[in-house]
Design a protein around this motif. Structure first.
Motif, mmCIF file in Angstrom:
data_model
loop_
_atom_site.group_PDB
_atom_site.id
_atom_site.type_symbol
_atom_site.label_atom_id
_atom_site.label_comp_id
_atom_site.label_asym_id
_atom_site.label_seq_id
_atom_site.Cartn_x
_atom_site.Cartn_y
_atom_site.Cartn_z
ATOM 1 N N SER A 3 -42.258 -48.325 -27.051
ATOM 2 C CA SER A 3 -42.983 -49.306 -27.861
ATOM 3 C C SER A 3 -42.379 -50.690 -27.718
ATOM 4 C CB SER A 3 -42.967 -48.869 -29.332
ATOM 5 O OG SER A 3 -41.639 -48.750 -29.804
ATOM 6 N N ARG A 4 -41.042 -50.752 -27.530
ATOM 7 C CA ARG A 4 -40.394 -52.047 -27.376
ATOM 8 C C ARG A 4 -40.814 -52.720 -26.062
ATOM 9 N NH1 ARG A 4 -34.038 -52.360 -28.335
ATOM 10 N NH2 ARG A 4 -34.856 -51.781 -30.409
ATOM 11 N N SER A 5 -40.847 -51.938 -24.979
ATOM 12 C CA SER A 5 -41.254 -52.506 -23.693
ATOM 13 C C SER A 5 -42.730 -52.889 -23.700
ATOM 14 C CB SER A 5 -40.976 -51.515 -22.563
ATOM 15 O OG SER A 5 -41.696 -50.311 -22.751
ATOM 16 N N GLN A 6 -43.556 -52.098 -24.408
ATOM 17 C CA GLN A 6 -44.976 -52.448 -24.528
ATOM 18 C C GLN A 6 -45.149 -53.761 -25.277
ATOM 19 O OE1 GLN A 6 -46.695 -48.985 -26.381
ATOM 20 N NE2 GLN A 6 -47.212 -48.038 -24.421
ATOM 21 N N ALA A 7 -44.373 -53.948 -26.335
ATOM 22 C CA ALA A 7 -44.461 -55.189 -27.105
ATOM 23 C C ALA A 7 -44.017 -56.379 -26.264
ATOM 24 C CB ALA A 7 -43.600 -55.080 -28.362
ATOM 25 N N ALA A 8 -42.934 -56.177 -25.475
ATOM 26 C CA ALA A 8 -42.461 -57.260 -24.612
ATOM 27 C C ALA A 8 -43.494 -57.616 -23.554
ATOM 28 C CB ALA A 8 -41.148 -56.853 -23.947
ATOM 29 N N SER A 9 -44.147 -56.574 -22.983
ATOM 30 C CA SER A 9 -45.183 -56.814 -21.984
ATOM 31 C C SER A 9 -46.373 -57.552 -22.587
ATOM 32 C CB SER A 9 -45.632 -55.489 -21.382
ATOM 33 O OG SER A 9 -46.660 -55.678 -20.446
ATOM 34 N N SER A 10 -46.733 -57.188 -23.802
ATOM 35 C CA SER A 10 -47.858 -57.857 -24.474
ATOM 36 C C SER A 10 -47.536 -59.323 -24.749
ATOM 37 C CB SER A 10 -48.185 -57.143 -25.791
ATOM 38 O OG SER A 10 -48.576 -55.805 -25.549
ATOM 39 N N ARG A 11 -46.299 -59.582 -25.187
ATOM 40 C CA ARG A 11 -45.899 -60.968 -25.447
ATOM 41 C C ARG A 11 -45.912 -61.789 -24.162
ATOM 42 N NH1 ARG A 11 -41.987 -58.527 -28.823
ATOM 43 N NH2 ARG A 11 -40.410 -58.769 -27.183
ATOM 44 N N HIS A 12 -45.446 -61.175 -23.070
ATOM 45 C CA HIS A 12 -45.432 -61.890 -21.787
ATOM 46 C C HIS A 12 -46.851 -62.189 -21.318
ATOM 47 C CE1 HIS A 12 -45.132 -62.335 -17.381
ATOM 48 N NE2 HIS A 12 -43.974 -62.914 -17.653
ATOM 49 N N THR A 13 -47.762 -61.225 -21.474
ATOM 50 C CA THR A 13 -49.160 -61.438 -21.086
ATOM 51 C C THR A 13 -49.802 -62.532 -21.931
ATOM 52 O OG1 THR A 13 -49.364 -59.114 -20.413
ATOM 53 C CG2 THR A 13 -51.405 -60.341 -20.823
ATOM 54 N N ALA A 14 -49.522 -62.513 -23.238
ATOM 55 C CA ALA A 14 -50.070 -63.528 -24.125
ATOM 56 C C ALA A 14 -49.542 -64.917 -23.773
ATOM 57 C CB ALA A 14 -49.728 -63.194 -25.574
ATOM 58 N N THR A 15 -48.259 -64.987 -23.435
ATOM 59 C CA THR A 15 -47.665 -66.267 -23.040
ATOM 60 C C THR A 15 -48.312 -66.798 -21.761
ATOM 61 O OG1 THR A 15 -45.538 -65.658 -24.034
ATOM 62 C CG2 THR A 15 -45.524 -67.435 -22.408
ATOM 63 N N ALA A 16 -48.512 -65.897 -20.789
ATOM 64 C CA ALA A 16 -49.128 -66.300 -19.527
ATOM 65 C C ALA A 16 -50.552 -66.796 -19.741
ATOM 66 C CB ALA A 16 -49.113 -65.133 -18.543
ATOM 67 N N VAL A 17 -51.339 -66.067 -20.535
ATOM 68 C CA VAL A 17 -52.722 -66.471 -20.803
ATOM 69 C C VAL A 17 -52.760 -67.818 -21.517
ATOM 70 C CG1 VAL A 17 -54.812 -65.894 -22.088
ATOM 71 C CG2 VAL A 17 -53.598 -64.106 -20.823
ATOM 72 N N ALA A 18 -51.880 -67.996 -22.510
ATOM 73 C CA ALA A 18 -51.842 -69.260 -23.244
ATOM 74 C C ALA A 18 -51.458 -70.416 -22.326
ATOM 75 C CB ALA A 18 -50.852 -69.156 -24.406
ATOM 76 N N LEU A 19 -50.486 -70.178 -21.435
ATOM 77 C CA LEU A 19 -50.054 -71.223 -20.506
ATOM 78 C C LEU A 19 -51.155 -71.573 -19.520
ATOM 79 C CD1 LEU A 19 -47.805 -73.053 -19.400
ATOM 80 C CD2 LEU A 19 -47.094 -71.144 -17.949
ATOM 81 N N PHE A 20 -51.811 -70.551 -18.948
ATOM 82 C CA PHE A 20 -52.903 -70.805 -18.001
ATOM 83 C C PHE A 20 -54.029 -71.590 -18.669
ATOM 84 C CE2 PHE A 20 -51.783 -66.641 -15.605
ATOM 85 C CZ PHE A 20 -50.659 -67.264 -15.084
ATOM 86 N N THR A 21 -54.350 -71.211 -19.900
ATOM 87 C CA THR A 21 -55.427 -71.896 -20.630
ATOM 88 C C THR A 21 -55.067 -73.351 -20.898
ATOM 89 O OG1 THR A 21 -56.054 -69.815 -21.711
ATOM 90 C CG2 THR A 21 -56.861 -71.847 -22.701
ATOM 91 N N ALA A 22 -53.834 -73.571 -21.373
ATOM 92 C CA ALA A 22 -53.404 -74.931 -21.688
ATOM 93 C C ALA A 22 -53.371 -75.802 -20.433
ATOM 94 C CB ALA A 22 -52.019 -74.901 -22.340
ATOM 95 N N LEU A 23 -52.836 -75.258 -19.338
ATOM 96 C CA LEU A 23 -52.772 -76.024 -18.091
ATOM 97 C C LEU A 23 -54.166 -76.323 -17.549
ATOM 98 C CD1 LEU A 23 -49.815 -74.271 -16.215
ATOM 99 C CD2 LEU A 23 -49.812 -76.571 -17.195
ATOM 100 N N SER A 24 -55.081 -75.355 -17.645
ATOM 101 C CA SER A 24 -56.441 -75.556 -17.140
ATOM 102 C C SER A 24 -57.165 -76.638 -17.929
ATOM 103 C CB SER A 24 -57.224 -74.237 -17.203
ATOM 104 O OG SER A 24 -56.620 -73.246 -16.406
ATOM 105 N N ILE A 25 -57.052 -76.579 -19.256
ATOM 106 C CA ILE A 25 -57.702 -77.592 -20.096
ATOM 107 C C ILE A 25 -57.107 -78.970 -19.825
ATOM 108 C CG2 ILE A 25 -58.056 -78.364 -22.480
ATOM 109 C CD1 ILE A 25 -58.168 -75.408 -23.279
#
Length: 355
Positions: A3-25
């Motif tokens: 569960s800890r690794s799943q949470a870390a993976s989810s946070r990393h995915t969320a960070t990547a999506v947020a960064l891609f969105t911010a950079l694109s805008i």
């Protein structure tokens, strides 16, 4: 997976999506602002309206000035497109260089492509070569940059292997020779030639045309595709050459592929824009600080970040001094120089010294 690794993976995915969105805008906003800025100011909604009108959508008004639409498509849009393409190419090149050298301080100039391209351009300028018409300077710059890279790689290769340290030292030597050649060409040229060489070395995308954009676009697109393909292997290489070989990576073939790819990306960029420093150093390192070491998301983030940085630099080059167009390479060096100094200090502090 725990569960800890799943949470870390989810946070990393969320960070990547947020960064891609911010950079694109941010990139879209910067492109619209850059296209509308100049001696003839055009509001963002009219810039977007001109773009939509070309695809058959009359949602927003066209430029109100009689020559506004023509100005956008003949001058502004090719320039902002070139800025985004060159920025993306240089940033991805820097990411690839840092990956194969295993060093966050590496950048495309290490392998001599930029200095080699400068020699090729200088030869055309000083001796007035016109073999390929208006494309002569760009062709010679690209060929000389690629040739310098092949010389660096060939001289650093021994017994079927290429040591990173030898490659770096050979690159320094070739850069020194290229610098001397540029100095000689500057000495031999007349006043006009000297001014052109200096301006080319400072970097500029003024006067970019659609024909140039159409040449650079497939090279940058090819570079991005290949970068995505080799991203997983670069992750394995970051574990060390020995571990990567045990995991099935042909390290030497990967290194050859990446070096040639960097030469193509940087050669195509500097052929039309001149030497633009530090984009390949600053952007990949910043993206790595946010996303971590995985190269697959880093390719996307670096491309977007590089395009954004050079678009903003070009916008600044046209607005800082009224009625003047500053060299864009000078601005990126003003930003990249202090960042490089900070990076050196940070690296030294983390490693406890250079010795």
């Amino acid at each position: 997976m725990t569960s800890r690794s799943q949470a870390a993976s989810s946070r990393h995915t969320a960070t990547a999506v947020a960064l891609f969105t911010a950079l694109s805008i941010a990139l879209v906003v910067a492109l619209l602002a850059s296209a509308g800025t100049g001696q003839l100011a055009i509001p963002p909604q009219e810039v977007l309206g001109s773009l939509l009108h070309r695809v058959g959508l009359d949602w927003l008004p066209l430029p109100s000035h009689p020559t506004g639409d023509q100005t956008l498509w003949a001058i502004r849009f090719p320039r902002v497109a070139m800025a985004a393409l060159v920025g993306a190419g240089l940033a991805v090149s820097g990411l690839l260089m840092q990956a194969i050298f295993g060093n966050p301080l590496a950048e495309p100039g290490v392998i001599g492509v930029s200095s080699g391209a400068a020699v090729g351009a200088g030869l055309c300028i000083v001796f007035g070569l016109t073999v390929f018409g208006e494309w002569t300077t760009a062709v010679f710059a690209f060929a000389a940059g690629l040739g310098a890279t092949l010389i660096v790689y060939g001289m650093s290769r021994a017994e079927g292997k290429t040591e990173v340290v030898t490659l770096v030292l050979t690159g320094i030597a070739v850069n020194a020779v290229a610098g001397a050649a540029i100095a000689l060409l500057t000495f031999l040229g007349d006043t006009q030639s000297r001014e052109q060489i200096v301006f080319w070395q400072l970097g500029s995308i003024a006067g970019s045309r659609w024909s140039q954009v159409l040449v650079v676009t497939p090279v940058i697109a090819l570079g991005l595709v290949v970068s995505y393909v080799v991203a997983r292997k670069l992750d394995l290489l970051s574990l060390g050459e020995r571990n990567a070989r045990h995991l099935g990576v042909n390290v030497e073939a990967l290194r050859i592929c990446v070096i040639v790819l960097v030469a193509l990306l940087v050669g195509a960029s500097v052929a039309f824009a001149g030497i633009i420093a530090f984009v390949g150093l600053v952007i990949p390192h910043l993206m790595r600080m946010i996303l971590g070491p995985a190269h697959l998301p880093l390719v996307t983030a670096s491309a977007l970040g590089g395009a954004l940085l050079l678009t903003l630099a070009d916008l600044s080059a046209r607005t800082i001094v009224p009625m003047a167009d500053m060299p864009i390479g000078m601005l990126t060096s003003l930003v990249g120089g202090p960042f490089f100094f900070w990076l050196l200090r940070r690296t030294r502090k983390r490693s406890g010294g250079w010795g």
